[in-house]
Design a protein around this motif. Structure first.
Motif, short mmCIF file in Angstrom:
data_model
loop_
_atom_site.label_atom_id
_atom_site.label_comp_id
_atom_site.label_asym_id
_atom_site.label_seq_id
_atom_site.Cartn_x
_atom_site.Cartn_y
_atom_site.Cartn_z
N PRO A 302 0.80 -1.23 0.00
CA PRO A 302 0.00 0.00 0.00
C PRO A 302 0.83 1.28 0.00
N PHE A 303 1.96 1.28 0.71
CA PHE A 303 2.77 2.52 0.79
C PHE A 303 3.63 2.68 -0.45
N GLY A 304 4.16 1.57 -0.99
CA GLY A 304 4.91 1.67 -2.24
C GLY A 304 4.04 2.15 -3.37
N MET A 305 2.79 1.72 -3.39
CA MET A 305 1.87 2.15 -4.43
C MET A 305 1.62 3.66 -4.35
N ARG A 306 1.56 4.19 -3.13
CA ARG A 306 1.29 5.63 -2.96
C ARG A 306 2.38 6.49 -3.56
N ILE A 307 3.62 6.05 -3.46
CA ILE A 307 4.71 6.89 -3.98
C ILE A 307 5.04 6.57 -5.43
N GLY A 308 4.35 5.56 -6.02
CA GLY A 308 4.54 5.28 -7.44
C GLY A 308 5.38 4.08 -7.79
N LEU A 309 5.81 3.32 -6.77
CA LEU A 309 6.57 2.10 -7.08
C LEU A 309 5.63 1.05 -7.65
N GLN A 310 6.17 0.18 -8.54
CA GLN A 310 5.35 -0.84 -9.20
C GLN A 310 6.00 -2.21 -9.09
N ARG A 311 5.17 -3.23 -9.17
CA ARG A 311 5.68 -4.60 -9.26
C ARG A 311 6.54 -4.74 -10.51
N GLY A 312 7.72 -5.29 -10.35
CA GLY A 312 8.64 -5.44 -11.46
C GLY A 312 9.71 -4.36 -11.51
N ASP A 313 9.56 -3.29 -10.71
CA ASP A 313 10.63 -2.30 -10.62
C ASP A 313 11.87 -2.94 -10.01
N VAL A 314 13.03 -2.52 -10.49
CA VAL A 314 14.30 -3.03 -9.97
C VAL A 314 14.99 -1.91 -9.20
N ILE A 315 15.22 -2.14 -7.92
CA ILE A 315 15.85 -1.12 -7.07
C ILE A 315 17.35 -1.17 -7.27
N LEU A 316 17.92 -0.03 -7.67
CA LEU A 316 19.36 0.05 -7.93
C LEU A 316 20.12 0.72 -6.80
N VAL A 317 19.59 1.85 -6.33
CA VAL A 317 20.31 2.66 -5.33
C VAL A 317 19.33 3.15 -4.28
N VAL A 318 19.74 3.06 -3.01
CA VAL A 318 18.95 3.62 -1.92
C VAL A 318 19.87 4.52 -1.09
N ASN A 319 19.49 5.78 -0.96
CA ASN A 319 20.28 6.77 -0.21
C ASN A 319 21.74 6.79 -0.66
N GLY A 320 21.94 6.75 -1.96
CA GLY A 320 23.28 6.88 -2.53
C GLY A 320 24.09 5.60 -2.54
N SER A 321 23.57 4.52 -1.98
CA SER A 321 24.32 3.26 -1.93
C SER A 321 23.67 2.23 -2.85
N GLU A 322 24.50 1.55 -3.65
CA GLU A 322 23.98 0.47 -4.48
C GLU A 322 23.54 -0.68 -3.59
N VAL A 323 22.44 -1.32 -3.97
CA VAL A 323 21.92 -2.44 -3.18
C VAL A 323 22.06 -3.73 -3.98
N GLN A 324 22.44 -4.80 -3.29
CA GLN A 324 22.67 -6.09 -3.94
C GLN A 324 21.68 -7.15 -3.49
N SER A 325 21.00 -6.92 -2.37
CA SER A 325 20.11 -7.94 -1.82
C SER A 325 18.91 -7.28 -1.15
N PRO A 326 17.82 -8.03 -0.96
CA PRO A 326 16.67 -7.47 -0.25
C PRO A 326 17.01 -6.97 1.14
N SER A 327 17.94 -7.64 1.83
CA SER A 327 18.32 -7.18 3.18
C SER A 327 19.00 -5.82 3.13
N ASP A 328 19.74 -5.52 2.04
CA ASP A 328 20.33 -4.19 1.90
C ASP A 328 19.25 -3.12 1.87
N VAL A 329 18.19 -3.39 1.09
CA VAL A 329 17.09 -2.43 0.99
C VAL A 329 16.40 -2.28 2.33
N ARG A 330 16.17 -3.39 3.01
CA ARG A 330 15.50 -3.33 4.33
C ARG A 330 16.32 -2.48 5.29
#
Length: 356
Positions: A302-330
């Motif tokens: 519900p919150f990802g949908m509000r900001i415009g994220l979609q199923r199938g999007d690939v997360i590359l960078v969070v707060n300036g850091s490249e992410v390699q795994s779901p735990s990195d994003v968490r």
């Protein structure tokens, strides 16, 4: 996707029975049902749909507009159809001009001997009524569904090609050593692809699978699907004008590396966001390009949908850091007070910034 909780099967003699879903597949819009507490029902024999010919008489059975069981007649008017308005839809269908209207989906398309050629699935229409262009799922694919259902599967698994390709048009045929347009030119190959293991490479042309010509990727996947997981398909390859036959193992998309799936909890800035490390199975499920790596969104929540994220999007960078795994994003979404995120969506790179 909604899940049916009460399924009733009504026979032509007005008897009703409960049933449950044994196996389903959203992509082909087909499910295998098992009728509960009944024996001795008659059934249709399955026809080898590869033997169906254009011009054959066909009967379409269904319940159009809810008026009751109805039979309409016509002919098989086309084979190897994609079912799309522009010929670019997914799937592989038998085309018929037997009138098919809303309510016919799931009904039988039978030949004059009473054998099942296919199951009616859709029509091509601009008005909502039948225009004489209907599509049916071929009986050979239905047979593959039944085989997996009997083996205990609850969803249909297609063999994974691990390659991308495009139809060979008239402008490409002669330079590739073909006397006419046809086949699929390989444009991309995943390192774990069974086609690569068999000896195929980018630039090769696939002209047939198990002796049956293929002209689109959908046709090739269909031929692999009806052959069945765990078996081998004989693929005819053209390279530098020389034809060869190669055996390709038909495997499910590998779960390597492990997808490490997780759903962010209430400690995260985006609770409910579901993530997975990209592997061949995730690529296939989300329809992502073969070269994509990293972390994919499998459910935006519900919150990802509000900001415009979609199923199938690939997360590359969070707060300036490249992410390699779901735990990195968490980790980034749990400890931050505000977030900047770069995601890949198709050929676009999108930037998101948000705070609680």
């Amino acid at each position: 996707v909604g899940v049916s909780t009460d399924i009733r099967v009504v026979l032509s003699d007005r008897r009703e029975f409960s049933a449950h879903v044994v196996l389903s597949d959203a992509e082909s819009d087909l499910a295998i049902l098992k009728i509960d507490d009944v024996e001795g029902l008659s059934f249709l024999p399955l026809r080898d749909s590869d033997e169906v010919e254009v011009g054959e008489l066909a009967l379409a059975i269904g319940n159009p507009f809810g008026v009751g069981q109805t039979v309409s007649s016509g002919i098989v008017s086309g084979l190897a159809r994609s079912g799309g308005m522009n010929g670019d839809g997914q799937g592989y269908f038998i085309q018929t001009d037997a009138p098919i209207n809303p309510g016919n989906s799931g009904g039988a398309l039978i030949d004059m001997q009473g054998a099942l050629m296919g199951i009616n699935t859709s029509i091509l229409t601009r008005s909502g009524g039948s225009n004489g262009i209907g599509f049916a799922i071929p009986a050979n694919l239905i047979s593959a569904f039944l085989e997996q259902a009997r083996a205990g599967a609850d969803r249909f698994v297609r063999p994974w090609a691990g390659m991308s390709g495009q139809p060979v048009g008239a402008d490409m045929a002669a330079p590739l050593g073909l006397d006419r347009p046809g086949g699929i030119i390989v444009s991309g190959m995943h390192r774990a692809s069974p086609f690569a293991a068999a000896g195929l490479a980018v630039g090769d042309v696939i002209t047939a699978v198990n002796g049956k010509e293929v002209h689109t990727p959908a046709e090739m996947i269909y031929r692999m699907s009806v052959t069945g997981l765990g078996r081998e398909a004989v693929v005819t390859r053209l390279r530098d004008g020389v034809s060869a036959q190669l055996s390709v193992a038909l495997i499910a998309a590998p779960e390597e590396p492990a997808r490490e799936a997780l759903v962010l909890d209430d400690r995260s800035l985006l609770p409910g966001l579901a993530l997975a490390r990209i592997n061949p199975a995730v690529l296939q499920e989300l329809g992502l390009p073969l070269e994509v790596e990293g972390v994919a969104i499998t459910d935006n929540g519900p919150f990802g949908m509000r900001i415009g994220l979609q199923r199938g999007d690939v997360i590359l960078v969070v707060n300036g850091s490249e992410v390699q795994s779901p735990s990195d994003v968490r980790e980034h979404l749990t400890r931050a007070h505000q977030v900047s995120m770069i995601v890949q969506r198709g050929v676009q790179r999108l930037s998101f910034q948000f705070r609680p």
